[in-house]
Design an enzyme around this catalytic site. Structure first.
Site, PDB file in Angstrom:
ATOM      1  N   ASN A 147       0.759  -1.330  -0.014  1.00 20.50           N
ATOM      2  CA  ASN A 147      -0.332   0.285   0.141  1.00 20.50           C
ATOM      3  C   ASN A 147       0.409   1.241  -0.047  1.00 20.50           C
ATOM      4  O   ASN A 147       0.088   2.066  -0.542  1.00 20.50           O
ATOM      5  CB  ASN A 147      -0.800  -0.399   1.437  1.00 20.50           C
ATOM      6  CG  ASN A 147      -0.047   0.052   2.616  1.00 20.50           C
ATOM      7  OD1 ASN A 147       0.603  -0.653   2.536  1.00 20.50           O
ATOM      8  ND2 ASN A 147      -1.483   0.445   3.496  1.00 20.50           N
ATOM      9  N   GLY A 223       2.429  -4.906   7.681  1.00 22.44           N
ATOM     10  CA  GLY A 223       1.208  -5.295   7.067  1.00 22.44           C
ATOM     11  C   GLY A 223       0.575  -6.067   7.908  1.00 22.44           C
ATOM     12  O   GLY A 223       0.200  -5.330   8.889  1.00 22.44           O
ATOM     13  N   GLU A 245       4.231  -3.275  12.335  1.00 29.28           N
ATOM     14  CA  GLU A 245       3.788  -2.408  12.121  1.00 29.28           C
ATOM     15  C   GLU A 245       2.262  -2.642  11.571  1.00 29.28           C
ATOM     16  O   GLU A 245       2.326  -3.018  10.316  1.00 29.28           O
ATOM     17  CB  GLU A 245       3.746  -1.310  10.880  1.00 29.28           C
ATOM     18  CG  GLU A 245       5.255  -0.377  11.532  1.00 29.28           C
ATOM     19  CD  GLU A 245       4.631   0.436  13.437  1.00 29.28           C
ATOM     20  OE1 GLU A 245       3.319   0.147  13.387  1.00 29.28           O
ATOM     21  OE2 GLU A 245       5.322   0.713  13.954  1.00 29.28           O
ATOM     22  N   CYS A 279      -2.851   1.615   6.716  1.00 27.19           N
ATOM     23  CA  CYS A 279      -3.286   1.519   8.164  1.00 27.19           C
ATOM     24  C   CYS A 279      -3.278   3.257   9.040  1.00 27.19           C
ATOM     25  O   CYS A 279      -4.645   2.386  10.013  1.00 27.19           O
ATOM     26  CB  CYS A 279      -2.179   0.778   8.729  1.00 27.19           C
ATOM     27  SG  CYS A 279      -0.738   2.032   8.550  1.00 27.19           S
ATOM     28  N   GLU A 457       9.492   3.287  14.566  1.00 28.48           N
ATOM     29  CA  GLU A 457       9.658   3.535  13.446  1.00 28.48           C
ATOM     30  C   GLU A 457       9.782   4.737  12.814  1.00 28.48           C
ATOM     31  O   GLU A 457       9.055   6.031  13.596  1.00 28.48           O
ATOM     32  CB  GLU A 457       8.538   2.918  12.239  1.00 28.48           C
ATOM     33  CG  GLU A 457       8.806   1.762  12.477  1.00 28.48           C
ATOM     34  CD  GLU A 457       8.900   1.134  10.869  1.00 28.48           C
ATOM     35  OE1 GLU A 457       9.608   0.106  10.101  1.00 28.48           O
ATOM     36  OE2 GLU A 457       7.503   0.200  10.608  1.00 28.48           O
TER      37      GLU A 457
HETATM   38  P1  NDP Z   1       0.900  -9.340   4.591  1.00 28.40           P
HETATM   39  O1  NDP Z   1       0.256  -9.155   5.692  1.00 28.40           O
HETATM   40  O2  NDP Z   1       0.303 -11.148   3.963  1.00 28.40           O
HETATM   41  O3  NDP Z   1       1.678  -9.478   3.780  1.00 28.40           O
HETATM   42  C1  NDP Z   1       2.305  -8.114   3.984  1.00 28.40           C
HETATM   43  C2  NDP Z   1       3.732  -8.240   3.145  1.00 28.40           C
HETATM   44  O4  NDP Z   1       4.630  -9.443   4.439  1.00 28.40           O
HETATM   45  C3  NDP Z   1       4.203  -8.901   2.003  1.00 28.40           C
HETATM   46  O5  NDP Z   1       5.198  -8.606   1.818  1.00 28.40           O
HETATM   47  C4  NDP Z   1       3.949 -10.627   1.990  1.00 28.40           C
HETATM   48  O6  NDP Z   1       4.721 -11.339   0.717  1.00 28.40           O
HETATM   49  C5  NDP Z   1       4.669 -10.716   3.336  1.00 28.40           C
HETATM   50  N1  NDP Z   1       4.637 -11.992   3.637  1.00 28.40           N
HETATM   51  C6  NDP Z   1       3.294 -12.745   3.423  1.00 28.40           C
HETATM   52  N2  NDP Z   1       3.220 -14.260   4.212  1.00 28.40           N
HETATM   53  C7  NDP Z   1       4.145 -13.985   4.812  1.00 28.40           C
HETATM   54  C8  NDP Z   1       5.619 -14.435   5.573  1.00 28.40           C
HETATM   55  N3  NDP Z   1       4.895 -16.099   6.078  1.00 28.40           N
HETATM   56  N4  NDP Z   1       6.504 -14.553   6.225  1.00 28.40           N
HETATM   57  C9  NDP Z   1       6.522 -13.096   6.067  1.00 28.40           C
HETATM   58  N5  NDP Z   1       6.336 -12.771   5.220  1.00 28.40           N
HETATM   59  C10 NDP Z   1       5.100 -12.745   4.718  1.00 28.40           C
HETATM   60  O7  NDP Z   1      -0.849  -8.315   3.833  1.00 28.40           O
HETATM   61  P2  NDP Z   1      -1.379  -8.828   2.104  1.00 28.40           P
HETATM   62  O8  NDP Z   1      -0.777  -7.934   1.396  1.00 28.40           O
HETATM   63  O9  NDP Z   1      -1.666  -9.645   2.129  1.00 28.40           O
HETATM   64  O10 NDP Z   1      -2.714  -7.772   2.966  1.00 28.40           O
HETATM   65  C11 NDP Z   1      -4.075  -8.128   3.815  1.00 28.40           C
HETATM   66  C12 NDP Z   1      -4.498  -7.519   4.887  1.00 28.40           C
HETATM   67  O11 NDP Z   1      -3.470  -7.180   5.642  1.00 28.40           O
HETATM   68  C13 NDP Z   1      -4.386  -6.109   4.299  1.00 28.40           C
HETATM   69  O12 NDP Z   1      -6.199  -6.632   3.628  1.00 28.40           O
HETATM   70  C14 NDP Z   1      -5.178  -5.709   5.178  1.00 28.40           C
HETATM   71  O13 NDP Z   1      -6.181  -4.997   6.151  1.00 28.40           O
HETATM   72  C15 NDP Z   1      -4.098  -5.447   5.980  1.00 28.40           C
HETATM   73  N6  NDP Z   1      -3.161  -5.020   5.717  1.00 28.40           N
HETATM   74  C16 NDP Z   1      -2.130  -3.689   6.377  1.00 28.40           C
HETATM   75  C17 NDP Z   1      -1.073  -3.425   6.306  1.00 28.40           C
HETATM   76  C18 NDP Z   1      -0.877  -2.208   7.108  1.00 28.40           C
HETATM   77  O14 NDP Z   1      -0.126  -1.030   6.406  1.00 28.40           O
HETATM   78  N7  NDP Z   1      -1.452  -1.868   7.816  1.00 28.40           N
HETATM   79  C19 NDP Z   1      -0.302  -3.137   5.109  1.00 28.40           C
HETATM   80  C20 NDP Z   1      -0.652  -4.401   3.927  1.00 28.40           C
HETATM   81  C21 NDP Z   1      -2.104  -5.509   4.155  1.00 28.40           C
HETATM   82  P3  NDP Z   1       3.101 -10.949  -0.329  1.00 28.40           P
HETATM   83  O15 NDP Z   1       2.613 -10.233  -0.094  1.00 28.40           O
HETATM   84  O16 NDP Z   1       4.177 -10.360  -1.239  1.00 28.40           O
HETATM   85  O17 NDP Z   1       3.261 -12.574  -0.515  1.00 28.40           O
END
Ligand code: NDP
Length: 477
Positions: A147, A223, A245, A279, A457
């Protein structure tokens, strides 16, 4: 084809994936390499080998490299902002704004390189000198979401390098283009081979390998809560430092004495700009009964006028949702809200535009209760709820009645209520007469409860995470 950066070389992955424009599904931005666990091992080994020289080398040279990164980002802000809008779906002005923020962050940490200091403290034992200094950690692993595809990598990479660490970063697979462009800039700035490495690909493969690698001293992650908890557990199992975060369910309180125009603008910006995919988005609008109807009417009027279209078109105010799975999640929560008895005051329709993309009307629920799932779970889309309250005390209670605690806002003309709210809002960031989203680049960012874990951060507080403290005792002979 865009490749991974490992040990100073651009390396193909065993596999690759297309980066698709969410505003125009026929537009493939490029194909990006997908690393495997073996390439993560290579990247970590390169970073480990580079660490002794980088962490003890000239800080003037280090500062110069970070300043050069900042300068190139700024000089190319239009082009990089367009790439960002094309791969993530926020509008081009929002994309350019995010790119500028990334440049400012590198500039800030270029300065911090030469402002590092320690403390000299009197010893309780006569004749002994005590010094407290900070040292880098070693190899740090950075895992970033889609995002903010350039700002979040920037606010993790810049302090990591500034304080003398070596970096392996894994950006989100659905928007890796901005992080890749940043990696090219970092390499061009003369950062030595192995100091900075980019491994793109799936979280379940690349992210897992990075988190579990014994030579990675620390993981900084942004994430979802679910992934964050898993990463924290894995880091704890091998005693690696970790910073998370995660999500938010940020309240914007609107009291009867608020300036209506300010409150509506804060809600519109906080809930719907960047398609609500922040977020810090204001997903809960906690509104006192005296202003409630006027606020809802004015907000709906502004929502109806919001131009939702291709992120790259001039005049677009809200771009598409990032991908099909996020759109499915948004639509699912619209159904959940209706099933829970909330009234959909406006929006929530799928939209067709000249190009095929994930377009969704911004949506506002009214007549909601804070206990509803739509008010407790992070939706991460252009969907907000209004929760009516009788008075300030109830508003504060509702604002804090959540598992999250990232950002919390209040619109009021009362100094008494603003001051009380600043002190008692259970959030890492508090906004008065401002949207819950939109923060400065040089001050701490982070939250409480389920939103964050570990140290803050950004700004000088980033040193807490990217350094470790040493206490030295000397008896001069
Ligand atoms: P994720 O937490 O899955 O992804 C964030 C990052 O973590 C990506 O680079 C992802 O890789 C990576 N990741 C995923 N699984 C693993 C793992 N097992 N070990 C290490 N790294 C991992 O979020 P999503 O992008 O799937 O989004 C899902 C939901 O999360 C959203 O709908 C939202 O609710 C929330 N979100 C919140 C954010 C925030 O800033 N607060 C930002 C993004 C998401 P990859 O996706 O490349 O597989």
């Amino acid at each position: 084809m865009q490749n991974n950066l490992i040990a100073g070389s651009w390396v193909q992955g065993p596999d690759a994936v297309d980066n698709i424009n969410p505003s125009d599904l026929d537009d493939v931005i490029d194909s990006y390499a997908r690393a495997d666990a073996g390439q993560v091992n290579d990247a970590v080994a390169a970073a480990k080998a580079a660490f002794p020289a980088w962490s003890t080398g000239s800080i003037q040279a280090r500062a110069g490299m970070l300043a050069a990164v900042a300068a190139e980002i700024m000089a190319r802000k239009e082009e990089l902002g367009e790439l960002l809008a094309r791969e993530e779906g926020k509008t081009k002005p929002e994309g350019i704004g995010e790119v500028m923020r990334a440049g400012q962050i590198f500039d800030f940490f270029a300065g911090e390189v030469v402002r590092q200091s320690g403390e000299k403290i009197a010893s309780v034992r006569p004749g002994i000198d005590v010094e407290i200094t900070r040292e880098p950690l070693g190899v740090v692993g950075l895992i970033t979401p889609w995002n903010f595809p350039i700002a979040i990598p920037a606010w993790k990479i810049a302090p990591a390098l500034a304080y003398g660490n070596c970096v392996v970063i894994k950006p989100a697979e659905i928007a890796p283009g901005s992080a890749h462009a940043l990696a090219e800039i970092i390499q061009r700035a003369g950062v030595p081979e192995g100091v900075f490495n980019l491994v793109m690909g799936k979280g379940s493969v690349v992210g897992e390998a990075l988190v579990n690698h014994p030579d990675v001293a620390a993981i900084s992650f942004t994430g979802s809560v679910e992934t964050g908890k898993r990463i924290a557990a894995n880091c704890a199992a091998r005693l690696a430092k970790v910073q998370l975060e995660m999500g938010g369910k940020n309240p914007l309180v609107v009291l009867d004495d608020a300036d209506l125009g300010t409150a509506v603008d804060c809600a519109l910006n906080g809930a719907f700009f960047s398609t609500g995919q922040r977020c810090t988005a204001s997903s809960r609008l906690v509104v006192q009964k005296g202003i409630h109807n006027a606020f809802v009417d004015a907000l709906v009027e502004k929502m109806q006028a919001l131009k939702v279209d291709n992120a790259l078109l001039e005049g677009t105010q809200m771009g598409p949702v990032v991908d099909q799975s996020q759109l499915d999640q948004d639509l699912k929560y619209l159904d959940i809200g209706r099933d829970e008895g909330a009234k959909l005051a406006w929006g929530g329709e799928r939209l067709n535009r000249a190009t095929q993309g994930f377009y969704l009307q911004p949506a506002l629920f009214t007549e909601t209760d804070n206990a509803m799932r739509i008010n407790q779970e992070e939706i991460f889309g252009p969907i907000a709820s209004v929760i009516a309250v009788d008075d300030y005390d109830q508003a504060l209670h509702v604002a804090n009645d959540t598992a999250f605690g990232l950002s919390s806002g209040i619109c009021t003309a009362s100094l008494k209520h603003a001051s009380h709210f600043k002190r008692h809002a259970q959030a890492g960031m508090v906004m008065v007469n401002l949207p819950t989203a939109g923060v400065d680049y040089h001050v701490p960012f982070g939250g409480r409860k389920g939103s964050s874990y570990g140290s803050r951060e950004q700004g000088r507080y980033a040193a807490e995470f990217y350094t470790t403290v040493k206490t030295g005792y000397t008896l001069p002979l």
